[in-house]
Design an enzyme around this catalytic site. Structure first.
Site, PDB file in Angstrom:
ATOM      1  CB  THR A  71      -0.922  -0.004   1.238  1.00 49.07           C
ATOM      2  OG1 THR A  71      -1.730  -1.182   1.188  1.00 49.07           O
ATOM      3  CG2 THR A  71      -1.810   1.229   1.281  1.00 49.07           C
ATOM      4  CG  ASN A 149      -6.091  -8.152  -5.831  1.00 48.02           C
ATOM      5  OD1 ASN A 149      -5.827  -7.409  -6.780  1.00 48.02           O
ATOM      6  ND2 ASN A 149      -6.999  -7.846  -4.941  1.00 48.02           N
ATOM      7  CD  GLN A 177      -2.239 -11.369  -4.987  1.00 43.23           C
ATOM      8  OE1 GLN A 177      -2.043 -12.584  -5.037  1.00 43.23           O
ATOM      9  NE2 GLN A 177      -2.744 -10.799  -3.912  1.00 43.23           N
ATOM     10  CG  HIS A 199       1.279  -9.529   3.935  1.00 43.65           C
ATOM     11  ND1 HIS A 199      -0.009 -10.000   3.830  1.00 43.65           N
ATOM     12  CD2 HIS A 199       1.242  -8.246   3.511  1.00 43.65           C
ATOM     13  CE1 HIS A 199      -0.789  -9.015   3.360  1.00 43.65           C
ATOM     14  NE2 HIS A 199      -0.048  -7.951   3.167  1.00 43.65           N
ATOM     15  CB  THR A 234      14.706   3.407  12.398  1.00 39.85           C
ATOM     16  OG1 THR A 234      15.098   4.657  12.951  1.00 39.85           O
ATOM     17  CG2 THR A 234      15.779   2.360  12.661  1.00 39.85           C
ATOM     18  CB  CYS A 320      -9.497  -4.682   0.635  1.00 41.41           C
ATOM     19  SG  CYS A 320      -7.784  -5.168   0.566  1.00 41.41           S
TER      20      CYS A 320
HETATM   21  C1  PLP Z   1      -2.039  -7.363  -0.730  1.00 42.13           C
HETATM   22  C2  PLP Z   1      -1.899  -6.420  -1.861  1.00 42.13           C
HETATM   23  C3  PLP Z   1      -1.637  -5.066  -1.654  1.00 42.13           C
HETATM   24  C4  PLP Z   1      -1.515  -4.475  -0.269  1.00 42.13           C
HETATM   25  O1  PLP Z   1      -0.371  -4.930   0.361  1.00 42.13           O
HETATM   26  P1  PLP Z   1       0.019  -4.519   1.863  1.00 42.13           P
HETATM   27  O2  PLP Z   1       1.454  -4.926   1.994  1.00 42.13           O
HETATM   28  O3  PLP Z   1      -0.892  -5.292   2.744  1.00 42.13           O
HETATM   29  O4  PLP Z   1      -0.154  -3.047   1.984  1.00 42.13           O
HETATM   30  C5  PLP Z   1      -1.485  -4.251  -2.751  1.00 42.13           C
HETATM   31  N1  PLP Z   1      -1.604  -4.735  -3.991  1.00 42.13           N
HETATM   32  C6  PLP Z   1      -1.882  -6.018  -4.246  1.00 42.13           C
HETATM   33  C7  PLP Z   1      -1.991  -6.497  -5.639  1.00 42.13           C
HETATM   34  C8  PLP Z   1      -2.039  -6.910  -3.188  1.00 42.13           C
HETATM   35  O5  PLP Z   1      -2.320  -8.186  -3.445  1.00 42.13           O
END
Ligand code: PLP
Length: 377
Positions: A71, A149, A177, A199, A234, A320
């Site tokens: 994000t 996604n 993704q 993640h 940091t 989301c």
């Molecule tokens: C999960 C995702 C995000 C958001 O990622 P965060 O690290 O949780 O902010 C943005 N773009 C895509 C395509 C995602 O799958």
């Protein structure tokens, strides 16, 4: 029973990533900017981590900027470019961007910028001619998601990057993704800015990267010293090291993992499409871990609850928007009605899924869909 089929929302952190993080939380906790030995130790490891991600993506070490996640990377890319080019007021995005890009685009419109939203076809591929036609002297950037996604469509970023290069605008892609699932080379693929995160690849939450090609100017969102002055604060060394460990392992296992996940995906798709009145959303040639299938007359919300009771974690549309009842804008963009969009199930796989889990899931989804249809009659 716990079957996790929501890997597009987030993934289980690897043991190796957690072990690595522990080292940096417990002992190698220095601030990379400090000049003493604790600082230097952290600095050296940070730079090594940066180099590893650069090597994986075809970038140079100084082109990797660590952020708090995708994000932030998306926001830094788009706002950063606009602020570095204050005379240009137009950007281009697709209709199927992640909400972090689409909601920013809407905010920019409220602030007086012009945004063009590129249409997609029924499989989710962007309209290339529309992209070309909409670039003018006021345009500064196009941001097009690499792999979506929700429906797993993979855009031809090399071609899109080439168009942007020729028309002298900046190309940003959100590869959150696709990273570790599709091989990307930022030079070959004509990418100026690229977002990816930890993640979604079995690393910790709260860390990501913005790749920024040398020479591309952006202004920072947070002002200070770190990350070449482009992302102050940091560095989150434990998260960064866990992230890079996960990325390294993913690339070492690339061929094996992809082949297995492809196999499970196709088995799931085949089985789900055997259920009456169902169809696949997105193209056949898609992201290796993404499945999105609609069942006519079945409400996805009810289906998800039933699956949840059976120990299956799945999703309808994107995570989301899953707390809202609004139909997915991605499914609407590929031509589904609201009703059709609300009858869609997304399953997303990882290397931890097994053949047995897929068989069980197929059996349960089939039973639940039939049960829900019966209740309606
Ligand atoms: C999960 C995702 C995000 C958001 O990622 P965060 O690290 O949780 O902010 C943005 N773009 C895509 C395509 C995602 O799958």
């Amino acid at each position: 029973m716990e079957i996790y089929l929501d890997n597009a929302a987030t993934t289980k952190p690897l043991k190796e990533a957690v072990e690595t993080m522990k080292v940096y939380l417990e002992s190698k906790y220095g601030n990379p900017s400090s000049l003493h030995f604790k600082g230097k130790e952290a600095f050296n490891d940070l730079e090594e981590a940066r180099k590893k991600l650069a090597d994986i993506t075809g970038a140079k070490t100084n082109e990797i900027i660590f952020t708090s996640g995708a994000t932030e990377s998306n926001t830094l890319a788009i706002l950063g470019v606009l602020r570095a080019n204050p005379t240009k007021k137009h950007i281009i995005v697709s209709k199927i961007e992640h909400s972090s890009v689409l909601n920013l685009a809407k905010q920019l419109e409220r602030e007086g910028y012009k945004v063009t939203y590129i249409d997609v076809d029924k499989e989710g591929y962007i309209n290339i001619n529309q992209l070309k036609k909409n670039i003018d002297e006021n345009t500064v950037l196009a941001s097009i998601i690499h792999a979506n996604n929700e429906i797993g469509v993979i855009q031809n970023i090399k071609e899109i990057g080439w168009i942007c290069k020729n028309k002298k605008i900046i190309f940003h892609t959100d590869a959150s993704q696709s990273f570790t699932k599709v091989k990307i080379d930022v030079v070959r693929d004509n990418i100026d800015l690229m977002t990816f995160n930890s993640h979604k690849i079995h690393g910790p939450k709260g860390v990501g990267v913005l790749y920024k090609k040398e020479g591309i100017k952006i202004r920072p969102l947070f002002l200070g010293e770190q990350e070449y002055g482009l992302r102050a604060g940091t560095e989150n060394i434990a998260n960064i090291m866990g992230f890079v460990r996960a990325a390294e392992i993913a690339f070492k296992e690339f061929d094996k993992n992809i082949k297995n996940i492809f196999g499970l995906r196709d088995k799931l798709i085949k089985g789900l499409l055997e259920i009456k009145d169902s169809w696949l959303n997105g193209p056949t040639d898609r992201l290796c871990n993404n499945i999105n299938v609609s069942f006519k007359g079945v409400e996805a919300d009810s289906l998800l609850l039933m699956l949840d009771e059976k120990g299956i974690c799945a999703s309808a549309g994107s995570a989301c928007s899953s707390r809202k009842i609004e139909p997915s804008y991605v499914l609407k963009a590929i031509g589904l009605t609201s009703k059709e969009a609300n009858s869609s199930l997304r399953l997303s796989l990882s290397k931890f899924n097994t053949e047995k889990e897929i068989e069980y899931t197929l059996k349960i989804v089939k039973e639940c869909a039939e049960e829900l249809r019966k209740r309606k009659i």
